[in-house]
Write a protein that holds these residues in place. Structure first.
Motif, short mmCIF file in Angstrom:
data_model
loop_
_atom_site.label_atom_id
_atom_site.label_comp_id
_atom_site.label_asym_id
_atom_site.label_seq_id
_atom_site.Cartn_x
_atom_site.Cartn_y
_atom_site.Cartn_z
N TRP A 3 0.85 -1.19 0.00
CA TRP A 3 0.00 0.00 0.00
C TRP A 3 0.89 1.24 0.00
O TRP A 3 1.88 1.28 0.71
N GLN A 4 0.49 2.25 -0.81
CA GLN A 4 1.33 3.45 -0.88
C GLN A 4 0.51 4.72 -0.98
O GLN A 4 -0.62 4.72 -1.49
N ALA A 5 1.12 5.78 -0.49
CA ALA A 5 0.68 7.17 -0.69
C ALA A 5 1.97 7.95 -0.94
O ALA A 5 3.07 7.37 -0.87
N ALA A 6 1.86 9.23 -1.20
CA ALA A 6 3.05 10.03 -1.49
C ALA A 6 4.07 9.98 -0.36
O ALA A 6 5.28 9.96 -0.60
N ASN A 7 3.59 9.92 0.89
CA ASN A 7 4.51 9.99 2.03
C ASN A 7 4.50 8.75 2.92
O ASN A 7 5.05 8.77 4.01
N MET A 8 3.88 7.67 2.43
CA MET A 8 3.74 6.50 3.29
C MET A 8 3.76 5.21 2.48
O MET A 8 3.22 5.15 1.38
N TYR A 9 4.40 4.19 3.05
CA TYR A 9 4.48 2.85 2.45
C TYR A 9 4.13 1.84 3.53
O TYR A 9 4.60 1.93 4.67
N LEU A 10 3.27 0.86 3.19
CA LEU A 10 2.88 -0.18 4.12
C LEU A 10 2.78 -1.49 3.35
O LEU A 10 2.09 -1.57 2.34
N SER A 11 3.51 -2.50 3.82
CA SER A 11 3.46 -3.81 3.20
C SER A 11 3.01 -4.82 4.25
O SER A 11 3.61 -4.90 5.33
N ILE A 12 1.96 -5.57 3.93
CA ILE A 12 1.45 -6.60 4.83
C ILE A 12 1.45 -7.90 4.05
O ILE A 12 0.77 -8.01 3.02
N SER A 13 2.20 -8.90 4.52
CA SER A 13 2.25 -10.18 3.82
C SER A 13 1.30 -11.17 4.51
O SER A 13 0.96 -11.01 5.68
N GLN A 14 0.89 -12.18 3.77
CA GLN A 14 -0.04 -13.18 4.29
C GLN A 14 0.51 -13.86 5.55
O GLN A 14 -0.25 -14.20 6.45
N ASP A 15 1.82 -14.02 5.62
CA ASP A 15 2.41 -14.70 6.79
C ASP A 15 2.48 -13.81 8.03
O ASP A 15 2.88 -14.25 9.10
N GLY A 16 2.09 -12.54 7.90
CA GLY A 16 2.06 -11.64 9.05
C GLY A 16 3.26 -10.73 9.18
O GLY A 16 3.40 -10.04 10.19
N SER A 17 4.12 -10.66 8.18
CA SER A 17 5.25 -9.73 8.20
C SER A 17 4.75 -8.36 7.73
O SER A 17 4.04 -8.26 6.74
N VAL A 18 5.16 -7.31 8.45
CA VAL A 18 4.71 -5.96 8.12
C VAL A 18 5.92 -5.04 8.02
O VAL A 18 6.84 -5.10 8.84
N ALA A 19 5.93 -4.20 6.99
CA ALA A 19 6.96 -3.17 6.81
C ALA A 19 6.23 -1.85 6.61
O ALA A 19 5.27 -1.76 5.84
N TYR A 20 6.69 -0.82 7.31
CA TYR A 20 6.02 0.49 7.28
C TYR A 20 7.06 1.59 7.28
O TYR A 20 8.07 1.51 7.98
N LYS A 21 6.81 2.63 6.48
CA LYS A 21 7.65 3.82 6.50
C LYS A 21 6.77 5.02 6.18
O LYS A 21 5.96 4.98 5.24
#
Length: 111
Positions: free
Chosen positions: A34-52
């Motif tokens: 998932w993205q916006a101009a100032n934000m990134y969010l990745s959610i994987s099926q196994d439950g790993s999350v990355a956010y900036k």
């Protein structure tokens, strides 16, 4: 930091990351990048999350395991290194694109 301490720390981080929960079937729409101009969010099926998120000259980030959902909101991380993401609008399709609003930011899922 010594090499031994670095290896131990990396092993501990990997072990803790494995302590997350997979995304439940009822919340499958949350999975993706998932993205916006100032934000990134990745959610994987196994439950790993990355956010900036970047706000001017400051940025916040967290990479960790999903700890679970509370309604539409979800928690990521371990203990004091955790964060709750407030989802005011859960994933939905808008004009052929998936969007959700997290912490006040409208994100679009990258296909």
């Amino acid at each position: 930091m010594s090499i031994r301490k670095s290896i131990l720390l990396l092993g501990l981080v990997a072990l803790l990351a494995a302590c997350g929960e997979p995304v439940p079937a009822a919340k499958a729409a949350y999975v993706g990048e998932w993205q916006a101009a100032n934000m990134y969010l990745s959610i994987s099926q196994d439950g790993s999350v990355a956010y900036k998120r970047v706000d001017g000259s400051t940025s916040k980030s967290i990479n960790g395991p999903l700890q679970g959902f509370q309604g539409d909101n979800f928690e990521v991380g371990i203990g004091p290194m955790s964060a709750t993401f407030v989802v005011s609008v859960p994933p939905r399709e808008v004009e052929g694109r998936w969007q959700m609003t997290v912490d006040g930011v409208v994100l679009t899922r990258q296909e």
